[in-house]
Design a protein around this motif. Structure first.
Motif, PDB file in Angstrom:
ATOM      1  N   ALA A 100       0.832  -1.202   0.000  1.00 36.99           N
ATOM      2  CA  ALA A 100       0.000   0.000   0.000  1.00 36.99           C
ATOM      3  C   ALA A 100       0.867   1.253   0.000  1.00 36.99           C
ATOM      4  O   ALA A 100       2.054   1.204   0.342  1.00 36.99           O
ATOM      5  CB  ALA A 100      -0.909   0.000   1.225  1.00 36.99           C
ATOM      6  N   ALA A 101       0.264   2.369  -0.342  1.00 43.85           N
ATOM      7  CA  ALA A 101       0.962   3.654  -0.327  1.00 43.85           C
ATOM      8  C   ALA A 101       1.364   4.005   1.102  1.00 43.85           C
ATOM      9  O   ALA A 101       0.657   3.679   2.064  1.00 43.85           O
ATOM     10  CB  ALA A 101       0.068   4.744  -0.912  1.00 43.85           C
ATOM     11  N   GLY A 102       2.477   4.681   1.239  1.00 40.23           N
ATOM     12  CA  GLY A 102       3.032   5.009   2.537  1.00 40.23           C
ATOM     13  C   GLY A 102       2.206   5.924   3.404  1.00 40.23           C
ATOM     14  O   GLY A 102       2.445   6.015   4.605  1.00 40.23           O
ATOM     15  N   ASP A 103       1.230   6.603   2.830  1.00 37.59           N
ATOM     16  CA  ASP A 103       0.400   7.526   3.611  1.00 37.59           C
ATOM     17  C   ASP A 103      -0.964   6.927   3.960  1.00 37.59           C
ATOM     18  O   ASP A 103      -1.913   7.653   4.219  1.00 37.59           O
ATOM     19  CB  ASP A 103       0.217   8.849   2.857  1.00 37.59           C
ATOM     20  N   THR A 104      -1.050   5.608   3.969  1.00 33.51           N
ATOM     21  CA  THR A 104      -2.320   4.949   4.260  1.00 33.51           C
ATOM     22  C   THR A 104      -2.193   4.019   5.456  1.00 33.51           C
ATOM     23  O   THR A 104      -1.097   3.738   5.929  1.00 33.51           O
ATOM     24  CB  THR A 104      -2.799   4.101   3.060  1.00 33.51           C
ATOM     25  N   LYS A 105      -3.334   3.549   5.909  1.00 36.38           N
ATOM     26  CA  LYS A 105      -3.390   2.497   6.914  1.00 36.38           C
ATOM     27  C   LYS A 105      -4.550   1.582   6.553  1.00 36.38           C
ATOM     28  O   LYS A 105      -5.430   1.949   5.770  1.00 36.38           O
ATOM     29  CB  LYS A 105      -3.530   3.066   8.321  1.00 36.38           C
ATOM     30  N   ILE A 106      -4.538   0.404   7.107  1.00 34.43           N
ATOM     31  CA  ILE A 106      -5.582  -0.575   6.818  1.00 34.43           C
ATOM     32  C   ILE A 106      -6.917  -0.066   7.360  1.00 34.43           C
ATOM     33  O   ILE A 106      -6.995   0.401   8.489  1.00 34.43           O
ATOM     34  CB  ILE A 106      -5.230  -1.946   7.438  1.00 34.43           C
ATOM     35  N   ASP A 107      -7.934  -0.175   6.543  1.00 33.65           N
ATOM     36  CA  ASP A 107      -9.302   0.140   6.956  1.00 33.65           C
ATOM     37  C   ASP A 107      -9.910  -1.184   7.420  1.00 33.65           C
ATOM     38  O   ASP A 107     -10.187  -2.067   6.605  1.00 33.65           O
ATOM     39  CB  ASP A 107     -10.073   0.720   5.776  1.00 33.65           C
ATOM     40  N   ASN A 108     -10.067  -1.337   8.734  1.00 33.53           N
ATOM     41  CA  ASN A 108     -10.502  -2.617   9.289  1.00 33.53           C
ATOM     42  C   ASN A 108     -11.814  -3.145   8.723  1.00 33.53           C
ATOM     43  O   ASN A 108     -11.902  -4.333   8.400  1.00 33.53           O
ATOM     44  CB  ASN A 108     -10.525  -2.559  10.817  1.00 33.53           C
ATOM     45  N   PRO A 109     -12.865  -2.318   8.579  1.00 33.38           N
ATOM     46  CA  PRO A 109     -14.103  -2.851   7.977  1.00 33.38           C
ATOM     47  C   PRO A 109     -13.903  -3.343   6.537  1.00 33.38           C
ATOM     48  O   PRO A 109     -14.460  -4.375   6.148  1.00 33.38           O
ATOM     49  CB  PRO A 109     -15.070  -1.660   8.037  1.00 33.38           C
ATOM     50  N   LYS A 110     -13.104  -2.641   5.748  1.00 31.99           N
ATOM     51  CA  LYS A 110     -12.838  -3.077   4.375  1.00 31.99           C
ATOM     52  C   LYS A 110     -12.054  -4.389   4.372  1.00 31.99           C
ATOM     53  O   LYS A 110     -12.305  -5.273   3.560  1.00 31.99           O
ATOM     54  CB  LYS A 110     -12.051  -2.015   3.604  1.00 31.99           C
TER      55      LYS A 110
END
Length: 156
Positions: free
Chosen positions: A60-70
């Motif tokens: 993933a891109a460095g400015d993101t985090k995992i979206d738990n519901p997704k």
């Protein structure tokens, strides 16, 4: 050993000679961006998780985090990162150098849509002081990814 596996894997795609090795650590998104001289978002970070069928890697891109519901909607389970002490045994690379190249057999790689904003990204290359510059098409091919998915959100 991990860096050698990544390099051997990338040579299969004529990219092994493109690995950049730094004198300093590039083990985090921030450190990698500083070493390369790019924005943090262009660092293609690789995160390891356990899902029902085993270990998976999300790039993933460095400015993101995992979206738990997704994540749960896609994989059918709660996002559970692989503990640092188990990462190398589970995926073939140690924390700080986890990348989608030369991973253990059976580990699936997924590319997050957050990377699609860029023409070029910089994933690690098997060590805590390396990266490789590649286009999205090259990343898709060399990572042997299962698919593109949308399971991240931008950090606030």
């Amino acid at each position: 050993m991990s860096a050698e596996k990544a390099r051997e894997h990338l040579f299969q795609y004529d990219m092994g000679d493109r690995i950049i090795e730094f004198n300093e650590s590039s083990a985090t998104v921030e450190l990698a961006a500083q070493a390369i001289g790019c924005e943090e978002a262009m660092i293609a970070k690789t995160i390891s998780f356990y899902v029902d069928e085993g270990a998976v890697l999300i790039v993933a891109a460095g400015d993101t985090k995992i979206d738990n519901p997704k994540f749960k909607a896609y994989f059918g389970c709660k996002a559970k990162m692989i503990p640092a002490a188990e990462v190398e045994a589970a995926v073939g690379h140690a924390p700080g150098g986890v990348c989608p190249f030369g991973v253990k057999e059976g580990v699936k790689v997924y590319l997050d849509d957050s990377l699609k904003r860029f023409e070029v990204v910089y994933p690690a290359a098997g060590s805590a002081n390396s990266a490789v510059k590649m286009t999205l098409e090259e990343l898709e091919r060399a990572s042997e990814s299962s698919s593109w998915i949308d399971i991240c959100k931008y950090k606030e």
